[in-house]
Scaffold this motif. Structure first.
Motif, mmCIF file in Angstrom:
data_model
loop_
_atom_site.group_PDB
_atom_site.id
_atom_site.type_symbol
_atom_site.label_atom_id
_atom_site.label_comp_id
_atom_site.label_asym_id
_atom_site.label_seq_id
_atom_site.Cartn_x
_atom_site.Cartn_y
_atom_site.Cartn_z
ATOM 1 N N CYS A 107 8.344 -57.428 -21.615
ATOM 2 C CA CYS A 107 7.633 -58.699 -21.712
ATOM 3 C C CYS A 107 8.346 -59.630 -22.696
ATOM 4 C CB CYS A 107 6.193 -58.448 -22.145
ATOM 5 S SG CYS A 107 5.205 -59.941 -22.378
ATOM 6 N N GLU A 108 8.712 -59.125 -23.854
ATOM 7 C CA GLU A 108 9.429 -59.940 -24.849
ATOM 8 C C GLU A 108 10.739 -60.474 -24.287
ATOM 9 O OE1 GLU A 108 9.923 -58.211 -28.739
ATOM 10 O OE2 GLU A 108 7.895 -57.377 -28.683
ATOM 11 N N ARG A 109 11.485 -59.619 -23.571
ATOM 12 C CA ARG A 109 12.761 -60.037 -22.975
ATOM 13 C C ARG A 109 12.540 -61.167 -21.976
ATOM 14 N NH1 ARG A 109 16.481 -59.193 -18.689
ATOM 15 N NH2 ARG A 109 14.970 -58.123 -17.378
ATOM 16 N N LEU A 110 11.513 -61.040 -21.147
ATOM 17 C CA LEU A 110 11.266 -62.039 -20.108
ATOM 18 C C LEU A 110 10.715 -63.342 -20.681
ATOM 19 C CD1 LEU A 110 9.946 -59.793 -17.207
ATOM 20 C CD2 LEU A 110 12.290 -60.448 -17.781
ATOM 21 N N LEU A 113 13.432 -65.443 -21.615
ATOM 22 C CA LEU A 113 14.102 -66.051 -20.460
ATOM 23 C C LEU A 113 13.309 -67.204 -19.846
ATOM 24 C CD1 LEU A 113 15.318 -62.821 -18.619
ATOM 25 C CD2 LEU A 113 16.722 -64.431 -19.922
ATOM 26 N N GLY A 114 12.079 -67.427 -20.327
ATOM 27 C CA GLY A 114 11.265 -68.525 -19.807
ATOM 28 C C GLY A 114 9.964 -68.108 -19.156
ATOM 29 N N ALA A 115 9.682 -66.809 -19.068
ATOM 30 C CA ALA A 115 8.408 -66.353 -18.505
ATOM 31 C C ALA A 115 7.288 -66.611 -19.512
ATOM 32 C CB ALA A 115 8.472 -64.862 -18.174
ATOM 33 N N ALA A 116 6.050 -66.553 -19.032
ATOM 34 C CA ALA A 116 4.880 -66.682 -19.896
ATOM 35 C C ALA A 116 4.019 -65.432 -19.759
ATOM 36 C CB ALA A 116 4.066 -67.915 -19.512
ATOM 37 N N ARG A 117 3.619 -64.909 -20.877
ATOM 38 C CA ARG A 117 2.703 -63.768 -20.884
ATOM 39 C C ARG A 117 1.295 -64.298 -20.616
ATOM 40 N NH1 ARG A 117 2.561 -58.920 -24.519
ATOM 41 N NH2 ARG A 117 0.425 -58.162 -24.379
ATOM 42 N N GLN A 118 0.557 -63.625 -19.720
ATOM 43 C CA GLN A 118 -0.798 -64.078 -19.428
ATOM 44 C C GLN A 118 -1.865 -63.110 -19.919
ATOM 45 O OE1 GLN A 118 -0.856 -65.202 -15.239
ATOM 46 N NE2 GLN A 118 -0.182 -67.238 -15.821
ATOM 47 N N GLN A 119 -1.724 -61.823 -19.613
ATOM 48 C CA GLN A 119 -2.793 -60.894 -19.982
ATOM 49 C C GLN A 119 -2.288 -59.458 -19.947
ATOM 50 O OE1 GLN A 119 -6.136 -60.973 -17.260
ATOM 51 N NE2 GLN A 119 -7.566 -60.692 -18.944
ATOM 52 N N MET A 134 2.234 -61.642 -16.007
ATOM 53 C CA MET A 134 3.172 -62.649 -16.485
ATOM 54 C C MET A 134 3.206 -63.804 -15.479
ATOM 55 S SD MET A 134 4.832 -60.981 -19.114
ATOM 56 C CE MET A 134 6.294 -61.967 -19.310
ATOM 57 N N ALA A 135 3.896 -64.874 -15.848
ATOM 58 C CA ALA A 135 4.177 -65.969 -14.919
ATOM 59 C C ALA A 135 5.642 -66.356 -15.099
ATOM 60 C CB ALA A 135 3.280 -67.164 -15.178
ATOM 61 N N ASP A 136 6.318 -66.640 -13.990
ATOM 62 C CA ASP A 136 7.708 -67.083 -14.077
ATOM 63 C C ASP A 136 7.746 -68.534 -14.575
ATOM 64 O OD1 ASP A 136 7.430 -68.853 -11.860
ATOM 65 O OD2 ASP A 136 8.401 -67.488 -10.459
ATOM 66 N N PRO A 137 8.918 -69.120 -14.771
ATOM 67 C CA PRO A 137 8.982 -70.480 -15.329
ATOM 68 C C PRO A 137 8.258 -71.555 -14.512
ATOM 69 C CG PRO A 137 11.089 -69.417 -15.588
ATOM 70 C CD PRO A 137 10.252 -68.508 -14.720
ATOM 71 N N GLU A 141 2.674 -65.964 -10.672
ATOM 72 C CA GLU A 141 2.271 -64.745 -11.337
ATOM 73 C C GLU A 141 3.061 -63.550 -10.827
ATOM 74 O OE1 GLU A 141 -1.114 -67.622 -11.208
ATOM 75 O OE2 GLU A 141 -0.019 -66.655 -9.593
ATOM 76 N N PHE A 142 3.319 -62.626 -11.743
ATOM 77 C CA PHE A 142 3.875 -61.322 -11.410
ATOM 78 C C PHE A 142 3.392 -60.344 -12.463
ATOM 79 C CE2 PHE A 142 7.069 -63.168 -14.195
ATOM 80 C CZ PHE A 142 7.570 -62.118 -14.944
ATOM 81 N N CYS A 143 3.511 -59.056 -12.191
ATOM 82 C CA CYS A 143 3.066 -58.049 -13.143
ATOM 83 C C CYS A 143 4.234 -57.188 -13.585
ATOM 84 C CB CYS A 143 2.004 -57.137 -12.524
ATOM 85 S SG CYS A 143 0.442 -57.972 -12.215
ATOM 86 N N LEU A 144 4.205 -56.805 -14.853
ATOM 87 C CA LEU A 144 5.067 -55.732 -15.349
ATOM 88 C C LEU A 144 4.260 -54.467 -15.195
ATOM 89 C CD1 LEU A 144 6.624 -57.293 -18.565
ATOM 90 C CD2 LEU A 144 7.631 -57.085 -16.289
ATOM 91 N N ASP A 145 4.764 -53.559 -14.406
ATOM 92 C CA ASP A 145 4.029 -52.339 -14.053
ATOM 93 C C ASP A 145 4.834 -51.127 -14.477
ATOM 94 O OD1 ASP A 145 2.219 -50.592 -12.751
ATOM 95 O OD2 ASP A 145 3.457 -50.647 -10.952
#
Length: 145
Positions: A107-110, A113-119, A134-137, A141-145
């Protein structure tokens, strides 16, 4: 005879090139080779009318295993939650605190790069090992799983 088809995941977006470069970094993908006769995509783009430049981009798995991602410019912005999203498998096989620590590191790496942490969703065995939304720039939405 197999009827299995390959799939391509398509994103509507405002900046196809930037979004494809973001997802290259997330997934370890790369831009596909430029059209025959061109040394780079920038060289190819220079042959297009200005209004057609950056109208589309793509990224591919260099090993040829994962699906191709395609990015197409559209005039409207994102207006609602995605009904389909990608789960980026950042901690396969890990459980508990070790899993969540691996997801937090990715999450920190992304975010850098411009992603946003959501929940963050805590593990709830046996239904979920825990994940981070997460959300891309561009807000997809996408998930880190």
């Amino acid at each position: 005879m197999s009827n299995v088809r390959q799939v391509q995941v398509t994103f509507d977006c405002a900046d196809p090139r930037a979004l494809s470069l973001f997802w290259n970094e997330v997934l370890g993908y790369q831009l596909p080779p430029p059209p025959p006769g061109f040394g780079s995509w920038d060289e190819f783009a220079a042959t297009l009318p200005p209004e057609q430049r950056n109208s589309a981009s793509a990224c591919v798995d260099p090993a040829g295993v994962g699906p191709r991602l395609f990015f197409q410019r559209v005039p409207e912005g994102k207006s609602a939650k995605n009904r389909v999203h990608l789960d980026v498998r950042a901690a396969p096989g890990l459980e508990g605190e070790e899993r969540m620590a691996a997801l937090e590191a990715e999450c920190e790496r992304l975010v850098a790069l411009g992603a946003a942490r959501q929940q963050r969703h805590e593990p709830r065995p046996p239904l979920s090992g825990g994940f981070i939304v997460m959300a891309d720039p561009e807000g997809n939405e996408f998930c880190l799983d």
